[in-house]
Design a protein around this motif. Sequence first.
Motif, PDB file in Angstrom:
ATOM      1  N   TRP A 210     -20.556  39.417  40.515  1.00  0.00           N
ATOM      2  CA  TRP A 210     -21.025  39.814  39.192  1.00  0.00           C
ATOM      3  C   TRP A 210     -20.857  38.676  38.189  1.00  0.00           C
ATOM      4  CZ3 TRP A 210     -24.203  43.533  38.218  1.00  0.00           C
ATOM      5  CH2 TRP A 210     -24.221  44.676  39.024  1.00  0.00           C
ATOM      6  N   GLY A 211     -19.776  37.917  38.339  1.00  0.00           N
ATOM      7  CA  GLY A 211     -19.573  36.765  37.464  1.00  0.00           C
ATOM      8  C   GLY A 211     -20.655  35.718  37.659  1.00  0.00           C
ATOM      9  N   ALA A 212     -21.085  35.542  38.913  1.00  0.00           N
ATOM     10  CA  ALA A 212     -22.147  34.582  39.202  1.00  0.00           C
ATOM     11  C   ALA A 212     -23.476  35.033  38.596  1.00  0.00           C
ATOM     12  CB  ALA A 212     -22.291  34.401  40.714  1.00  0.00           C
ATOM     13  N   VAL A 213     -23.751  36.337  38.659  1.00  0.00           N
ATOM     14  CA  VAL A 213     -24.972  36.868  38.033  1.00  0.00           C
ATOM     15  C   VAL A 213     -24.944  36.606  36.529  1.00  0.00           C
ATOM     16  CG1 VAL A 213     -26.228  38.980  37.452  1.00  0.00           C
ATOM     17  CG2 VAL A 213     -25.400  38.635  39.781  1.00  0.00           C
ATOM     18  N   LEU A 214     -23.806  36.904  35.909  1.00  0.00           N
ATOM     19  CA  LEU A 214     -23.664  36.665  34.479  1.00  0.00           C
ATOM     20  C   LEU A 214     -23.783  35.168  34.163  1.00  0.00           C
ATOM     21  CD1 LEU A 214     -23.030  37.784  31.660  1.00  0.00           C
ATOM     22  CD2 LEU A 214     -20.591  37.530  32.185  1.00  0.00           C
ATOM     23  N   GLY A 215     -23.159  34.341  35.009  1.00  0.00           N
ATOM     24  CA  GLY A 215     -23.223  32.904  34.803  1.00  0.00           C
ATOM     25  C   GLY A 215     -24.646  32.373  34.902  1.00  0.00           C
ATOM     26  N   LEU A 216     -25.409  32.879  35.861  1.00  0.00           N
ATOM     27  CA  LEU A 216     -26.805  32.473  35.990  1.00  0.00           C
ATOM     28  C   LEU A 216     -27.601  32.850  34.741  1.00  0.00           C
ATOM     29  CD1 LEU A 216     -27.717  33.415  39.686  1.00  0.00           C
ATOM     30  CD2 LEU A 216     -27.779  31.134  38.690  1.00  0.00           C
ATOM     31  N   GLY A 217     -27.429  34.101  34.301  1.00  0.00           N
ATOM     32  CA  GLY A 217     -28.184  34.579  33.149  1.00  0.00           C
ATOM     33  C   GLY A 217     -27.854  33.847  31.863  1.00  0.00           C
ATOM     34  N   LEU A 218     -26.588  33.471  31.714  1.00  0.00           N
ATOM     35  CA  LEU A 218     -26.186  32.763  30.500  1.00  0.00           C
ATOM     36  C   LEU A 218     -26.489  31.267  30.570  1.00  0.00           C
ATOM     37  CD1 LEU A 218     -22.704  34.413  29.794  1.00  0.00           C
ATOM     38  CD2 LEU A 218     -24.874  34.874  28.637  1.00  0.00           C
ATOM     39  N   GLY A 219     -26.439  30.694  31.786  1.00  0.00           N
ATOM     40  CA  GLY A 219     -26.564  29.250  31.930  1.00  0.00           C
ATOM     41  C   GLY A 219     -27.891  28.760  32.461  1.00  0.00           C
ATOM     42  N   PRO A 220     -28.001  28.486  33.772  1.00  0.00           N
ATOM     43  CA  PRO A 220     -29.213  27.874  34.315  1.00  0.00           C
ATOM     44  C   PRO A 220     -30.465  28.735  34.248  1.00  0.00           C
ATOM     45  CG  PRO A 220     -27.674  28.438  36.068  1.00  0.00           C
ATOM     46  CD  PRO A 220     -26.926  28.601  34.783  1.00  0.00           C
ATOM     47  N   VAL A 221     -30.326  30.046  34.091  1.00  0.00           N
ATOM     48  CA  VAL A 221     -31.495  30.916  33.953  1.00  0.00           C
ATOM     49  C   VAL A 221     -31.562  31.482  32.534  1.00  0.00           C
ATOM     50  CG1 VAL A 221     -32.740  32.869  34.990  1.00  0.00           C
ATOM     51  CG2 VAL A 221     -31.284  31.465  36.407  1.00  0.00           C
ATOM     52  N   GLY A 222     -30.831  30.891  31.616  1.00  0.00           N
ATOM     53  CA  GLY A 222     -30.829  31.360  30.239  1.00  0.00           C
ATOM     54  C   GLY A 222     -30.813  30.201  29.263  1.00  0.00           C
ATOM     55  N   LEU A 223     -29.622  29.787  28.863  1.00  0.00           N
ATOM     56  CA  LEU A 223     -29.467  28.733  27.873  1.00  0.00           C
ATOM     57  C   LEU A 223     -30.226  27.460  28.245  1.00  0.00           C
ATOM     58  CD1 LEU A 223     -28.097  27.605  25.320  1.00  0.00           C
ATOM     59  CD2 LEU A 223     -26.123  27.002  26.760  1.00  0.00           C
ATOM     60  N   ALA A 224     -30.289  27.150  29.540  1.00  0.00           N
ATOM     61  CA  ALA A 224     -30.938  25.911  29.976  1.00  0.00           C
ATOM     62  C   ALA A 224     -32.375  25.805  29.485  1.00  0.00           C
ATOM     63  CB  ALA A 224     -30.898  25.810  31.503  1.00  0.00           C
ATOM     64  N   PHE A 225     -33.107  26.910  29.515  1.00  0.00           N
ATOM     65  CA  PHE A 225     -34.505  26.856  29.101  1.00  0.00           C
ATOM     66  C   PHE A 225     -34.645  26.616  27.603  1.00  0.00           C
ATOM     67  CE2 PHE A 225     -34.802  29.583  32.946  1.00  0.00           C
ATOM     68  CZ  PHE A 225     -35.530  28.689  33.716  1.00  0.00           C
ATOM     69  N   TYR A 226     -33.732  27.149  26.819  1.00  0.00           N
ATOM     70  CA  TYR A 226     -33.800  26.974  25.376  1.00  0.00           C
ATOM     71  C   TYR A 226     -33.458  25.535  24.982  1.00  0.00           C
ATOM     72  CZ  TYR A 226     -33.731  32.082  25.499  1.00  0.00           C
ATOM     73  OH  TYR A 226     -34.014  33.400  25.765  1.00  0.00           O
ATOM     74  N   VAL A 227     -32.385  24.989  25.550  1.00  0.00           N
ATOM     75  CA  VAL A 227     -31.994  23.626  25.184  1.00  0.00           C
ATOM     76  C   VAL A 227     -32.985  22.599  25.740  1.00  0.00           C
ATOM     77  CG1 VAL A 227     -29.555  24.200  24.933  1.00  0.00           C
ATOM     78  CG2 VAL A 227     -30.398  23.456  27.162  1.00  0.00           C
ATOM     79  N   TRP A 228     -33.566  22.881  26.905  1.00  0.00           N
ATOM     80  CA  TRP A 228     -34.573  21.974  27.463  1.00  0.00           C
ATOM     81  C   TRP A 228     -35.811  21.941  26.573  1.00  0.00           C
ATOM     82  CZ3 TRP A 228     -34.381  18.177  30.749  1.00  0.00           C
ATOM     83  CH2 TRP A 228     -35.545  17.697  31.358  1.00  0.00           C
ATOM     84  N   ASP A 229     -36.170  23.100  26.043  1.00  0.00           N
ATOM     85  CA  ASP A 229     -37.318  23.178  25.149  1.00  0.00           C
ATOM     86  C   ASP A 229     -37.091  22.318  23.907  1.00  0.00           C
ATOM     87  OD1 ASP A 229     -39.938  24.829  24.660  1.00  0.00           O
ATOM     88  OD2 ASP A 229     -38.840  24.954  22.766  1.00  0.00           O
ATOM     89  N   VAL A 230     -35.883  22.376  23.364  1.00  0.00           N
ATOM     90  CA  VAL A 230     -35.542  21.549  22.193  1.00  0.00           C
ATOM     91  C   VAL A 230     -35.636  20.067  22.554  1.00  0.00           C
ATOM     92  CG1 VAL A 230     -33.701  20.884  20.606  1.00  0.00           C
ATOM     93  CG2 VAL A 230     -34.076  23.297  21.133  1.00  0.00           C
ATOM     94  N   GLY A 231     -35.080  19.700  23.701  1.00  0.00           N
ATOM     95  CA  GLY A 231     -35.119  18.309  24.124  1.00  0.00           C
ATOM     96  C   GLY A 231     -36.531  17.800  24.341  1.00  0.00           C
ATOM     97  N   MET A 232     -37.394  18.630  24.947  1.00  0.00           N
ATOM     98  CA  MET A 232     -38.765  18.231  25.210  1.00  0.00           C
ATOM     99  C   MET A 232     -39.562  18.031  23.923  1.00  0.00           C
ATOM    100  SD  MET A 232     -39.430  17.859  28.481  1.00  0.00           S
ATOM    101  CE  MET A 232     -37.900  16.913  28.349  1.00  0.00           C
ATOM    102  N   LYS A 233     -39.307  18.855  22.929  1.00  0.00           N
ATOM    103  CA  LYS A 233     -40.101  18.803  21.702  1.00  0.00           C
ATOM    104  C   LYS A 233     -39.590  17.759  20.704  1.00  0.00           C
ATOM    105  CE  LYS A 233     -41.969  23.503  21.638  1.00  0.00           C
ATOM    106  NZ  LYS A 233     -41.527  24.012  22.929  1.00  0.00           N
ATOM    107  N   LYS A 234     -38.271  17.540  20.662  1.00  0.00           N
ATOM    108  CA  LYS A 234     -37.719  16.701  19.600  1.00  0.00           C
ATOM    109  C   LYS A 234     -36.902  15.518  20.107  1.00  0.00           C
ATOM    110  CE  LYS A 234     -37.404  20.697  16.505  1.00  0.00           C
ATOM    111  NZ  LYS A 234     -36.509  21.536  15.652  1.00  0.00           N
ATOM    112  N   GLY A 235     -36.642  15.457  21.419  1.00  0.00           N
ATOM    113  CA  GLY A 235     -35.808  14.395  21.948  1.00  0.00           C
ATOM    114  C   GLY A 235     -36.596  13.299  22.641  1.00  0.00           C
ATOM    115  N   ASP A 236     -35.889  12.447  23.377  1.00  0.00           N
ATOM    116  CA  ASP A 236     -36.479  11.344  24.134  1.00  0.00           C
ATOM    117  C   ASP A 236     -36.919  11.889  25.493  1.00  0.00           C
ATOM    118  OD1 ASP A 236     -36.967   9.113  25.758  1.00  0.00           O
ATOM    119  OD2 ASP A 236     -35.559   7.883  24.628  1.00  0.00           O
ATOM    120  N   ILE A 237     -38.211  12.146  25.634  1.00  0.00           N
ATOM    121  CA  ILE A 237     -38.728  12.780  26.843  1.00  0.00           C
ATOM    122  C   ILE A 237     -38.535  11.896  28.064  1.00  0.00           C
ATOM    123  CG2 ILE A 237     -40.816  13.636  27.962  1.00  0.00           C
ATOM    124  CD1 ILE A 237     -41.805  14.530  25.249  1.00  0.00           C
TER     125      ILE A 237
END
Length: 295
Positions: A210-237
Amino acid sequence: MTRARATAIGFIAVLLWSSLALLTVATAPVPPFLLNALTFGIGGAVGLAWIVGTGGGRRLRAVSPAVLAFGIAGLFGYHALYFSALRLAPAAEAGLIAYLWPLLIVLFSGLLPGERLTRRHILGALIAFAGAALIILSRQRDAMASGAAVGLGLAFLCALTWAAYSVGSRRLGTAPTEAVAVFCLATALLSVPFHLALEETQWPQDAIGWGAVLGLGLGPVGLAFYVWDVGMKKGDIQLLGVASYAAPLLSTLALVLAGVAEPTPVLALAAALIAAGALLAARAGQGGKRHSSQP
């Protein structure tokens, strides 16, 4: 936000994706579509809370149905294939083949109008695919007995899916980061009927699962997409694109340190070939404009 700060935020995604394989293995025996529903439900809920808290809902009105459909298909397809691959094939090997997507993004981008492929692109592709071939050949006997070949094949389709999504997203224009929450929630909802029709419901067996499910949802299947989007739009691609090639090495290292994968010479050589080939292809494109998106 400065470019340097946006780039640093984008780097967080690479680190989070490096834990994707290890956390996925820890969620067994949860089937792929159910895992999709659970993890993307968590990732989407986090994004929804962020939208409500910042009042960003109004920016979603500018997102076209075509962009929404494309984003949902990319997230749903990639992770359904990825989770299935890691259930059927050895985690380290399947993960390395799935991480051919950075190389494929560079190659596919070279075929777009205004772009071109160079000898370094081709050489990088051959080196990386040599690493993938080494994995498949080394697992040939095991694959015949256990069906791992199907998992390795799905891992390759996974790489193709994310590369096609990433390159295709350039043609659809940019969407606000808030749209990622919609992608995640829709992916979770879409996974439910597939699970009910095709899979037997199996929940995590213990707190670690259950911790792994939560970790996936919060991290690589969650937060990762939001921060990557910021990096792609405003950072050094370009810099973020090259950094993404560290993900397969970090992912494999995490599996080895956790005792999930054995540190064999073949595995080490395959990881080095895939990362080196992808890096060579990326450096070949540094003189022109390149865009990547992820996974």
